[in-house]
Design an enzyme around this catalytic site. Structure first.
Site, PDB file in Angstrom:
ATOM      1  N   ALA A  68       0.863  -1.193   0.000  1.00  0.00           N
ATOM      2  CA  ALA A  68       0.000   0.000   0.000  1.00  0.00           C
ATOM      3  C   ALA A  68       0.894   1.236   0.000  1.00  0.00           C
ATOM      4  O   ALA A  68       1.870   1.302   0.751  1.00  0.00           O
ATOM      5  CB  ALA A  68      -0.888   0.002   1.241  1.00  0.00           C
ATOM      6  N   LYS A  69       0.544   2.191  -0.841  1.00  0.00           N
ATOM      7  CA  LYS A  69       1.321   3.438  -0.877  1.00  0.00           C
ATOM      8  C   LYS A  69       0.675   4.383   0.144  1.00  0.00           C
ATOM      9  O   LYS A  69      -0.183   5.214  -0.203  1.00  0.00           O
ATOM     10  CB  LYS A  69       1.311   4.015  -2.293  1.00  0.00           C
ATOM     11  CG  LYS A  69       2.317   5.141  -2.498  1.00  0.00           C
ATOM     12  CD  LYS A  69       2.440   5.446  -3.980  1.00  0.00           C
ATOM     13  CE  LYS A  69       3.203   6.728  -4.260  1.00  0.00           C
ATOM     14  NZ  LYS A  69       4.623   6.693  -3.897  1.00  0.00           N
ATOM     15  N   ALA A  70       1.064   4.181   1.393  1.00  0.00           N
ATOM     16  CA  ALA A  70       0.433   4.903   2.504  1.00  0.00           C
ATOM     17  C   ALA A  70       1.334   6.034   2.978  1.00  0.00           C
ATOM     18  O   ALA A  70       2.558   5.873   3.057  1.00  0.00           O
ATOM     19  CB  ALA A  70       0.186   3.934   3.656  1.00  0.00           C
ATOM     20  N   TYR A 118       5.908   6.699   4.630  1.00  0.00           N
ATOM     21  CA  TYR A 118       6.927   7.676   4.250  1.00  0.00           C
ATOM     22  C   TYR A 118       7.624   8.310   5.451  1.00  0.00           C
ATOM     23  O   TYR A 118       8.573   9.079   5.287  1.00  0.00           O
ATOM     24  CB  TYR A 118       6.336   8.705   3.260  1.00  0.00           C
ATOM     25  CG  TYR A 118       6.157   8.027   1.925  1.00  0.00           C
ATOM     26  CD1 TYR A 118       7.156   8.079   0.968  1.00  0.00           C
ATOM     27  CD2 TYR A 118       5.061   7.213   1.678  1.00  0.00           C
ATOM     28  CE1 TYR A 118       7.050   7.388  -0.227  1.00  0.00           C
ATOM     29  CE2 TYR A 118       4.939   6.510   0.490  1.00  0.00           C
ATOM     30  CZ  TYR A 118       5.941   6.600  -0.457  1.00  0.00           C
ATOM     31  OH  TYR A 118       5.841   5.885  -1.633  1.00  0.00           O
TER      32      TYR A 118
END
Ligand SMILES: Cc1ncc(COP(=O)(O)O)c(C=O)c1O
Length: 307
Positions: free
Chosen positions: A159-161, A165
């Site tokens: 998942a690009k959550a 980051y």
């Protein structure tokens, strides 16, 4: 460098609003608990007009990211794609970076996200070469980070959550403070994972290698594109477990990403890779990739959506 178009437009929850009015309340859930899923990709200025790179695939990954976090986006993927196109058109930028984001908004501030609305926004801005224009030819000097990528069953790497980051920021800051362009993180098993915002490939004895999707990596769309190009060029590609030292003895190493595109790596931990500059395979892959995204070669893989 990024340049915001402050007289431009941002799409928020179904309508375009002036850039400066696209604000949220500090009590929004996302600010406190990192509850956002997002995308990032480029629109290229081609001779046939502006073209979005793999729009549908980025939207699909966004919906997958949201599925993992039990967030229902109140639009179909087709509607979302149309909203992205509307936003790019409204801002009248020939080439830009596109950032769709879905997040838990204003409601309650318990950790439980469910009571909060699922809000959506799409913004665009001009963003130059992520690791510097010269990097595409000269390559960059990178280090192995002392920070690991997220362990399985902690933060889902597929998942690009937004929350992921925070880990990327630790990797990136350490690299910068120590004088490197970027850091490469290992995963919890000590194997090569990815950069703070890029997937990683290496070339050894004519075969291209990249960490498999179970190595705590983002399923990069550029990664997928490079794998397709490698196969089309008739080269061998292996997705596998990669020990750290394989980077040091590789003939070529390079990053891939929407921001970094295909960026050669000339040294890892000050150990020179191959000839210390962009290698022939990296160059070949770049040529094919850039020819397609710049509209110089027929888009046989249907990666471009023209405005
Ligand atoms: C952690 C991470 N890995 C890999 C990538 C590359 O993914 P993509 O090629 O889809 O941009 C990114 C880019 O956003 C990233 O942030």
């Amino acid at each position: 460098m990024s340049a915001f178009k402050e007289d431009g437009w941002v799409w928020t929850n179904g309508r375009l609003v002036p850039w400066k009015e696209a604000t949220i309340h500090v009590a929004s859930h996302v600010i406190h608990y990192g509850s956002s899923l997002f995308e990032g990709f480029r629109t290229y200025d081609t001779p046939k007009g502006s073209a979005l790179f793999r729009l549908q695939d980025h939207t699909r990954r966004l919906y997958n990211s949201c599925k993992i976090y039990r967030m229902d986006i109140p639009y179909s993927q087709d509607e979302f794609n149309a909203a992205v196109l509307e936003t790019v058109r409204a801002n009248k930028l020939k080439a830009c970076y596109v950032r769709p984001i879905v997040y838990r908004g204003y409601g309650t501030l318990g950790v439980d996200p469910f009571p909060n609305p699922v809000d959506c926004a799409i913004l665009v801005w001009e963003w130059g070469k992520y690791l510097g224009a010269e990097a595409l030819e000269d390559g960059v000097d990178v280090c192995i980070s002392s920070w690991w990528r997220m362990a399985p069953n902690t933060f889902p790497a597929l998942a690009k959550a937004g929350a992921n980051y925070m880990n990327s920021q630790l990797i990136r800051m350490e690299a910068k403070v120590d004088g490197y362009a970027e850091g490469i993180a290992l995963n919890i098993r000590g194997h090569v994972s990815e950069g703070s915002g890029e997937n990683l490939f290496l070339v050894l004895n004519g075969t291209v290698h990249t960490p498999s999707l179970s190595a705590s990596v983002l399923p990069g769309i550029t990664r997928d594109s490079v794998i397709a190009i490698v196969k089309d060029l008739g080269m061998n590609i292996v997705e596998e477990t990669i020990p750290r030292e394989m980077l040091y003895i590789a003939d070529e190493v390079f990053f891939t990403g929407s921001a970094a595109e295909i960026t050669p790596i000339r040294s890892v931990d000050r150990i020179v890779i191959g000839g210390g500059r962009r290698g022939p395979v990296t160059k070949k892959l770049q040529e094919e990739f850039f020819a397609v995204i710049n509209g110089e070669k027929e888009d046989t893989r249907h990666w471009l959506t023209y405005l």
